[in-house]
Design a protein around this motif. Structure first.
Motif, PDB file in Angstrom:
ATOM      1  N   GLN A  39       5.117 -16.671  22.170  1.00 44.73           N
ATOM      2  CA  GLN A  39       5.276 -18.113  21.695  1.00 44.73           C
ATOM      3  C   GLN A  39       6.551 -18.834  22.379  1.00 44.73           C
ATOM      4  OE1 GLN A  39       4.539 -18.695  17.595  1.00 44.73           O
ATOM      5  NE2 GLN A  39       2.533 -17.973  17.686  1.00 44.73           N
ATOM      6  N   PRO A  40       6.745 -18.851  23.708  1.00 49.42           N
ATOM      7  CA  PRO A  40       7.990 -19.383  24.361  1.00 49.42           C
ATOM      8  C   PRO A  40       7.953 -20.664  24.038  1.00 49.42           C
ATOM      9  CG  PRO A  40       6.700 -18.213  25.944  1.00 49.42           C
ATOM     10  CD  PRO A  40       5.775 -18.410  24.754  1.00 49.42           C
ATOM     11  N   THR A  41       9.351 -21.285  23.764  1.00 55.69           N
ATOM     12  CA  THR A  41       9.748 -22.709  23.591  1.00 55.69           C
ATOM     13  C   THR A  41       9.287 -23.463  24.743  1.00 55.69           C
ATOM     14  OG1 THR A  41      11.362 -21.982  22.199  1.00 55.69           O
ATOM     15  CG2 THR A  41      11.474 -24.411  22.611  1.00 55.69           C
ATOM     16  N   ILE A  42       9.631 -22.836  25.910  1.00 56.53           N
ATOM     17  CA  ILE A  42       9.332 -23.756  27.289  1.00 56.53           C
ATOM     18  C   ILE A  42       8.600 -22.642  28.209  1.00 56.53           C
ATOM     19  CG2 ILE A  42      10.364 -24.918  29.231  1.00 56.53           C
ATOM     20  CD1 ILE A  42      12.528 -25.668  27.425  1.00 56.53           C
ATOM     21  N   ILE A  43       7.665 -23.429  28.701  1.00 56.93           N
ATOM     22  CA  ILE A  43       6.867 -22.680  29.720  1.00 56.93           C
ATOM     23  C   ILE A  43       6.860 -23.415  31.149  1.00 56.93           C
ATOM     24  CG2 ILE A  43       4.886 -21.361  30.534  1.00 56.93           C
ATOM     25  CD1 ILE A  43       4.077 -21.526  27.557  1.00 56.93           C
ATOM     26  N   GLY A  44       7.713 -22.891  32.260  1.00 59.01           N
ATOM     27  CA  GLY A  44       7.658 -23.513  33.521  1.00 59.01           C
ATOM     28  C   GLY A  44       6.476 -22.981  34.406  1.00 59.01           C
ATOM     29  N   THR A  45       5.470 -23.493  34.806  1.00 50.66           N
ATOM     30  CA  THR A  45       4.658 -22.838  35.740  1.00 50.66           C
ATOM     31  C   THR A  45       4.472 -23.328  37.031  1.00 50.66           C
ATOM     32  OG1 THR A  45       2.847 -24.450  35.335  1.00 50.66           O
ATOM     33  CG2 THR A  45       2.952 -22.612  33.367  1.00 50.66           C
ATOM     34  N   GLN A  46       4.135 -22.629  38.066  1.00 47.55           N
ATOM     35  CA  GLN A  46       3.934 -22.714  39.388  1.00 47.55           C
ATOM     36  C   GLN A  46       2.584 -22.316  39.793  1.00 47.55           C
ATOM     37  OE1 GLN A  46       6.763 -20.150  39.044  1.00 47.55           O
ATOM     38  NE2 GLN A  46       7.694 -21.900  38.184  1.00 47.55           N
ATOM     39  N   GLU A  47       1.832 -22.774  40.603  1.00 51.00           N
ATOM     40  CA  GLU A  47       0.597 -22.484  41.431  1.00 51.00           C
ATOM     41  C   GLU A  47      -0.522 -22.575  40.353  1.00 51.00           C
ATOM     42  OE1 GLU A  47       0.038 -19.264  43.969  1.00 51.00           O
ATOM     43  OE2 GLU A  47       2.011 -19.060  44.690  1.00 51.00           O
ATOM     44  N   GLY A  48      -0.445 -23.377  39.251  1.00 50.05           N
ATOM     45  CA  GLY A  48      -1.520 -23.756  38.289  1.00 50.05           C
ATOM     46  C   GLY A  48      -2.262 -24.928  38.938  1.00 50.05           C
ATOM     47  N   VAL A  49      -3.380 -24.736  39.101  1.00 48.74           N
ATOM     48  CA  VAL A  49      -4.449 -25.869  39.407  1.00 48.74           C
ATOM     49  C   VAL A  49      -5.118 -26.284  38.124  1.00 48.74           C
ATOM     50  CG1 VAL A  49      -4.833 -24.815  41.600  1.00 48.74           C
ATOM     51  CG2 VAL A  49      -6.448 -24.114  39.899  1.00 48.74           C
ATOM     52  N   GLN A  50      -5.709 -27.272  38.187  1.00 50.33           N
ATOM     53  CA  GLN A  50      -6.328 -28.227  37.230  1.00 50.33           C
ATOM     54  C   GLN A  50      -7.162 -27.018  36.300  1.00 50.33           C
ATOM     55  OE1 GLN A  50      -8.196 -31.863  37.668  1.00 50.33           O
ATOM     56  NE2 GLN A  50      -9.253 -31.670  35.764  1.00 50.33           N
ATOM     57  N   SER A  51      -7.962 -26.562  36.617  1.00 52.69           N
ATOM     58  CA  SER A  51      -8.957 -25.579  36.134  1.00 52.69           C
ATOM     59  C   SER A  51      -8.318 -24.679  35.129  1.00 52.69           C
ATOM     60  CB  SER A  51      -9.955 -25.102  36.954  1.00 52.69           C
ATOM     61  OG  SER A  51      -9.614 -24.173  37.942  1.00 52.69           O
ATOM     62  N   VAL A  52      -7.585 -23.920  35.852  1.00 51.51           N
ATOM     63  CA  VAL A  52      -6.342 -22.845  35.375  1.00 51.51           C
ATOM     64  C   VAL A  52      -5.592 -23.549  33.954  1.00 51.51           C
ATOM     65  CG1 VAL A  52      -4.417 -21.315  35.627  1.00 51.51           C
ATOM     66  CG2 VAL A  52      -6.275 -21.517  37.299  1.00 51.51           C
ATOM     67  N   LEU A  53      -4.999 -24.820  34.456  1.00 50.76           N
ATOM     68  CA  LEU A  53      -4.038 -25.131  33.397  1.00 50.76           C
ATOM     69  C   LEU A  53      -4.925 -25.786  31.962  1.00 50.76           C
ATOM     70  CD1 LEU A  53      -2.013 -27.258  35.755  1.00 50.76           C
ATOM     71  CD2 LEU A  53      -1.196 -25.398  34.465  1.00 50.76           C
ATOM     72  N   GLU A  54      -5.958 -26.183  32.130  1.00 56.33           N
ATOM     73  CA  GLU A  54      -6.886 -26.512  31.056  1.00 56.33           C
ATOM     74  C   GLU A  54      -7.255 -25.452  30.399  1.00 56.33           C
ATOM     75  OE1 GLU A  54     -10.110 -28.674  33.025  1.00 56.33           O
ATOM     76  OE2 GLU A  54      -8.897 -30.459  33.072  1.00 56.33           O
ATOM     77  N   ILE A  55      -7.657 -24.282  30.941  1.00 55.10           N
ATOM     78  CA  ILE A  55      -8.170 -23.044  29.941  1.00 55.10           C
ATOM     79  C   ILE A  55      -6.776 -22.592  29.279  1.00 55.10           C
ATOM     80  CG2 ILE A  55      -8.704 -20.664  30.413  1.00 55.10           C
ATOM     81  CD1 ILE A  55     -10.379 -21.577  32.773  1.00 55.10           C
ATOM     82  N   PHE A  56      -5.750 -22.537  30.385  1.00 51.70           N
ATOM     83  CA  PHE A  56      -4.410 -22.126  29.670  1.00 51.70           C
ATOM     84  C   PHE A  56      -4.158 -22.830  28.404  1.00 51.70           C
ATOM     85  CE2 PHE A  56       0.228 -21.914  29.610  1.00 51.70           C
ATOM     86  CZ  PHE A  56       0.424 -20.518  29.474  1.00 51.70           C
ATOM     87  N   HIS A  57      -3.862 -24.160  28.395  1.00 52.91           N
ATOM     88  CA  HIS A  57      -3.417 -25.202  27.603  1.00 52.91           C
ATOM     89  C   HIS A  57      -4.347 -25.055  26.367  1.00 52.91           C
ATOM     90  CE1 HIS A  57      -1.561 -29.247  26.741  1.00 52.91           C
ATOM     91  NE2 HIS A  57      -1.104 -28.330  25.749  1.00 52.91           N
ATOM     92  N   LYS A  58      -5.378 -24.772  26.327  1.00 48.75           N
ATOM     93  CA  LYS A  58      -6.542 -24.606  25.320  1.00 48.75           C
ATOM     94  C   LYS A  58      -6.150 -23.242  24.765  1.00 48.75           C
ATOM     95  CE  LYS A  58     -11.213 -24.956  24.025  1.00 48.75           C
ATOM     96  NZ  LYS A  58     -12.702 -25.080  24.517  1.00 48.75           N
TER      97      LYS A  58
END
Length: 296
Positions: A39-58
């Motif tokens: 449970q990080p306070t902040i997550i900085g991501t690279q190479e995240g495409v829309q479909s990946v980011l949506e799954i990850f965020h959910k």
């Protein structure tokens, strides 16, 4: 009052049909499970495409985490292309999002260039956000980037050098636009995949010439007995690790840096989390994520 935070720098690895058993579809549950465990306070991501980011965020909880950042090839999160983002995720129970934006590492920072900036191979961006800690009311700026991969072994690569100079110049403009004279002291995090090591220009100019500190080198405790942060799916068995005289972390290209030096870093880890699938070790990404715990 000190604010204790944890920061995760995570290159997702953009999905590719050649990834085989390392494809995002086979990693996503483990990635989400790991992030939920810390449970990080902040997550900085690279190479995240829309479909990946949506799954990850959910998976990590849209109720718990806010997110910010646009695609590098279109100024819209909902691009029709599978564009890469430098998203910033933040724990809404600890941080209030004040403002933020994405700028391009190019001659015109306001929009995607028709050809990659500074003669690079790809469009590159910086996503930044200004936060206020809910308890202490201190201000925190976070800058998340992914520098170009042109001429990886060139310590003075002009593409990355100009990009880092631009990042630093914009950072100074953005962080000095503080209009509340009574606001608590400002702290800054610059993180991302620099595609170059500590002896190269981007790191050297940020650390040696602009007063930033490296959360790995200053940490009271360091974890992760590997020299490289990029391992190309070879993990801890990366043959390059067999080179004589390598110290843990000495070949990293993924960094969490901070300002001012008064920030205390309790621990920084190169995350070598793994599991076994189809008789082989599997990893969260082709880069080891970097995790840091600090007091601001």
């Amino acid at each position: 009052m000190k604010d204790d935070i944890s920061i995760l720098n995570f290159n997702f690895k953009v999905p590719n049909q050649n990834d085989g058993n390392n494809h995002w579809n086979y990693r996503k549950e483990k990635v989400i499970e790991y992030v939920n465990s810390i449970q990080p306070t902040i997550i900085g991501t690279q190479e995240g495409v829309q479909s990946v980011l949506e799954i990850f965020h959910k998976g990590i909880g849209e109720h718990k985490y806010g997110s910010f950042g646009v695609a590098r090839d279109a100024k819209s999160f909902f691009s029709t292309k599978p564009n890469e983002h430098n998203q910033i995720f933040y724990d809404k129970s600890k941080l209030e999002f004040i403002t933020g934006d994405t700028f391009w590492l190019a001659e015109d920072i306001s929009k995607p260039p028709k050809t990659p900036g500074f003669c690079g191979k790809h469009n590159r961006i910086v996503t930044w956000a200004k936060f206020q800690f809910l308890k202490s009311k201190k201000i925190l700026f976070v800058f998340n980037t992914h520098l170009d991969n042109k001429d990886i072994d060139d310590l003075l690569c002009e593409t990355r050098a100009k990009a880092m100079d631009l990042l630093i110049a914009q950072m100074k403009i953005i962080t000095q636009q503080e209009d509340d004279a009574s606001a608590a002291a400002t702290s800054i995090i610059v993180m991302g995949d620099f595609n170059s090591k500590r002896d190269a220009y981007p790191y050297q100019t940020l650390i040696e010439k602009n007063g930033f500190s490296d959360a790995w080198t200053t940490a009271e405790t360091r974890e992760g007995d590997v020299a490289y942060s990029f391992h190309d799916w070879l993990g801890v068995k990366n043959p390059f690790e067999n080179e004589d005289g390598l110290e843990p972390g000495c070949k990293q290209i993924d960094f969490i840096t901070y300002y001012p030096k008064s920030i205390q870093v309790q621990k920084t880890a190169v995350v070598t989390e793994k599991w076994t699938s189809h008789g082989e070790d599997r990893y969260l990404s082709d880069h080891f994520p970097i995790l840091s715990y600090m007091s601001i």
